[in-house]
Scaffold this motif. Structure first.
Motif, PDB file in Angstrom:
ATOM      1  N   LEU B  89      20.065  -4.614 -57.480  1.00 36.65           N
ATOM      2  CA  LEU B  89      19.458  -3.544 -58.289  1.00 36.65           C
ATOM      3  C   LEU B  89      17.937  -3.672 -58.284  1.00 36.65           C
ATOM      4  O   LEU B  89      17.219  -2.662 -58.288  1.00 36.65           O
ATOM      5  CB  LEU B  89      20.018  -3.584 -59.719  1.00 36.65           C
ATOM      6  N   TRP B  92      16.565  -2.157 -55.283  1.00 32.13           N
ATOM      7  CA  TRP B  92      16.724  -0.695 -55.391  1.00 32.13           C
ATOM      8  C   TRP B  92      15.488  -0.066 -56.054  1.00 32.13           C
ATOM      9  O   TRP B  92      15.234   1.121 -55.904  1.00 32.13           O
ATOM     10  CB  TRP B  92      17.989  -0.356 -56.181  1.00 32.13           C
ATOM     11  N   THR B  93      14.735  -0.857 -56.815  1.00 29.90           N
ATOM     12  CA  THR B  93      13.520  -0.329 -57.458  1.00 29.90           C
ATOM     13  C   THR B  93      12.330  -0.297 -56.501  1.00 29.90           C
ATOM     14  O   THR B  93      11.226   0.066 -56.913  1.00 29.90           O
ATOM     15  CB  THR B  93      13.104  -1.178 -58.684  1.00 29.90           C
ATOM     16  N   ALA B 142      16.346  -8.822 -63.761  1.00 32.96           N
ATOM     17  CA  ALA B 142      17.139  -7.890 -64.570  1.00 32.96           C
ATOM     18  C   ALA B 142      16.266  -7.165 -65.584  1.00 32.96           C
ATOM     19  O   ALA B 142      16.403  -5.947 -65.783  1.00 32.96           O
ATOM     20  CB  ALA B 142      18.275  -8.642 -65.276  1.00 32.96           C
ATOM     21  N   ILE B 143      15.340  -7.892 -66.236  1.00 33.28           N
ATOM     22  CA  ILE B 143      14.461  -7.258 -67.224  1.00 33.28           C
ATOM     23  C   ILE B 143      13.547  -6.239 -66.538  1.00 33.28           C
ATOM     24  O   ILE B 143      13.373  -5.115 -67.017  1.00 33.28           O
ATOM     25  CB  ILE B 143      13.627  -8.325 -67.976  1.00 33.28           C
ATOM     26  N   THR B 145      14.099  -4.606 -63.783  1.00 34.97           N
ATOM     27  CA  THR B 145      14.905  -3.456 -63.350  1.00 34.97           C
ATOM     28  C   THR B 145      15.286  -2.579 -64.532  1.00 34.97           C
ATOM     29  O   THR B 145      15.300  -1.348 -64.441  1.00 34.97           O
ATOM     30  CB  THR B 145      16.161  -3.939 -62.595  1.00 34.97           C
ATOM     31  N   LEU B 146      15.590  -3.214 -65.666  1.00 32.13           N
ATOM     32  CA  LEU B 146      15.922  -2.471 -66.881  1.00 32.13           C
ATOM     33  C   LEU B 146      14.743  -1.611 -67.333  1.00 32.13           C
ATOM     34  O   LEU B 146      14.899  -0.423 -67.638  1.00 32.13           O
ATOM     35  CB  LEU B 146      16.311  -3.463 -67.989  1.00 32.13           C
ATOM     36  N   TYR B 148      12.265  -0.606 -65.491  1.00 33.01           N
ATOM     37  CA  TYR B 148      12.054   0.431 -64.454  1.00 33.01           C
ATOM     38  C   TYR B 148      13.023   1.592 -64.675  1.00 33.01           C
ATOM     39  O   TYR B 148      12.649   2.772 -64.524  1.00 33.01           O
ATOM     40  CB  TYR B 148      12.270  -0.204 -63.082  1.00 33.01           C
ATOM     41  N   ALA B 149      14.268   1.273 -65.046  1.00 34.59           N
ATOM     42  CA  ALA B 149      15.288   2.312 -65.216  1.00 34.59           C
ATOM     43  C   ALA B 149      15.038   3.149 -66.464  1.00 34.59           C
ATOM     44  O   ALA B 149      15.284   4.357 -66.474  1.00 34.59           O
ATOM     45  CB  ALA B 149      16.675   1.672 -65.298  1.00 34.59           C
ATOM     46  N   ILE B 150      14.553   2.509 -67.524  1.00 37.73           N
ATOM     47  CA  ILE B 150      14.361   3.204 -68.791  1.00 37.73           C
ATOM     48  C   ILE B 150      13.184   4.178 -68.714  1.00 37.73           C
ATOM     49  O   ILE B 150      13.193   5.230 -69.325  1.00 37.73           O
ATOM     50  CB  ILE B 150      14.141   2.164 -69.931  1.00 37.73           C
TER      51      ILE B 150
END
Lengths: 151, 151, 151
Positions: B89, B92-93, B142-143, B145-146, B148-150
């Motif tokens: 993931l 993916w960013t 993970a942080i 990516t989180l 980035y997603a938000i």
């Protein structure tokens, strides 16, 4: 990497079957705990409730019928998650459909065989053979994908 | 997310190396069980066969040489699968290549260091240091990516 | 499967939260080992060092405060990695956004509930209920994706 690609579809079928199988092992453990009324892991599980209608001494003692399911589950933990990712990356290399089918469905067959051999306490050699072929499929796909990536 | 993208290739190399490493731990346990002729988990494993050419009493007793490999394997279970998905993931960013290389290859280095420190029974501090850096890499990816997603 | 797709973003948020949660359980075990100065797993962990400033006899004995965190971690191992892959493949089928949000965020809620019930030793029924809904979400997504792939 779409559902129009039969190689990807092969992966999705194998992967979802293995996820359902592995999650099912948790429910087999639950079923066995309910059946024997024991093999619990936590002090609070000794209390009366719908999960424990008939409390009795020794409910926290290991019960081999339950522990066998936990050992089977641990073997799934050691084999399924790596397969799920190794298989995904392998199909990303666009392998031939037949190769993907043999390896991915082959893995599923080895794990169903391992489940049968473990649940029925077949000789160690039978269980080990199923484990070995499944493990070698995952390792083989990972090595192939690694070489593909490095080139 | 194709093999033309060096960031994706970096992930695939790190991921397949970790899969091979983790699957290898299962084979190290097998090797150790064969070598000591014990440390088995199941009653049926006591029977004579090519997996157990010389049955003897006590083959189901825990053997620390074998158990150490199982503890190492459990540590892999706790760290590798989450890394495999967090890393996928994260790439993916579309992060910078250098960042991906430092984090993904860095994780591989920490796990090889952890393997070395655990297998040779180095002081707890050495093993804990390798574990910590690897764990923080997974959590960090993970942080990132989180967030980035938000956004 | 890009960050422009709100279904994919939903998955990434749920997946990274679960990765952070599961990795955090390892740190909770570390915290508890430090706090009680015991519950260690390896003979070398008894030696004095910053990870063990005050060696004492019995540091390798199981400590239930530490073991509870390990049992919680094992439950994560049995549930999170399969969710991560089942969720990824489920969003690949392009489900409705609301369905993805209910299932993916719903899983996160069940695991946070399971964590709370386990850490505070709530009755088995409470913990089992959170486990069950989470497990059924993963199984449900896998079955849906399998049927989608076969069609």
């Amino acid at each position: 990497m779409t559902f129009d690609n039969p190689v990807f579809v092969t992966y999705v079928i194998a992967a979802t079957l293995m996820i359902i199988k592995m999650m099912g092992q948790g429910w087999i453990t639950v079923y066995r705990m309910m059946k024997v009324g024991g093999g619990f892991l936590n002090p609070e599980d000794k209390s009366k409730g719908w999960a424990n209608p008939k409390p009795r001494p020794g409910q926290l003692d290991p019960d081999d019928y339950v522990e066998r399911s936990r050992r089977m589950h641990r073997n799934e933990l050691e084999n399924v998650p790596t397969f799920l990712v190794a298989g995904l990356l392998f199909v990303w290399t666009q392998p031939a459909l037949l190769a993907a089918q043999v390896l991915l469905y082959g893995f599923v067959v080895t794990r169903l065989g391992h489940f049968w051999a473990y649940a029925t306490a077949k000789p160690h050699e039978v269980r080990a053979t199923f484990f070995s072929f499944g493990s070698l499929i995952t390792i083989g796909m990972a090595i192939y994908t690694l070489i593909y990536a490095i080139q």
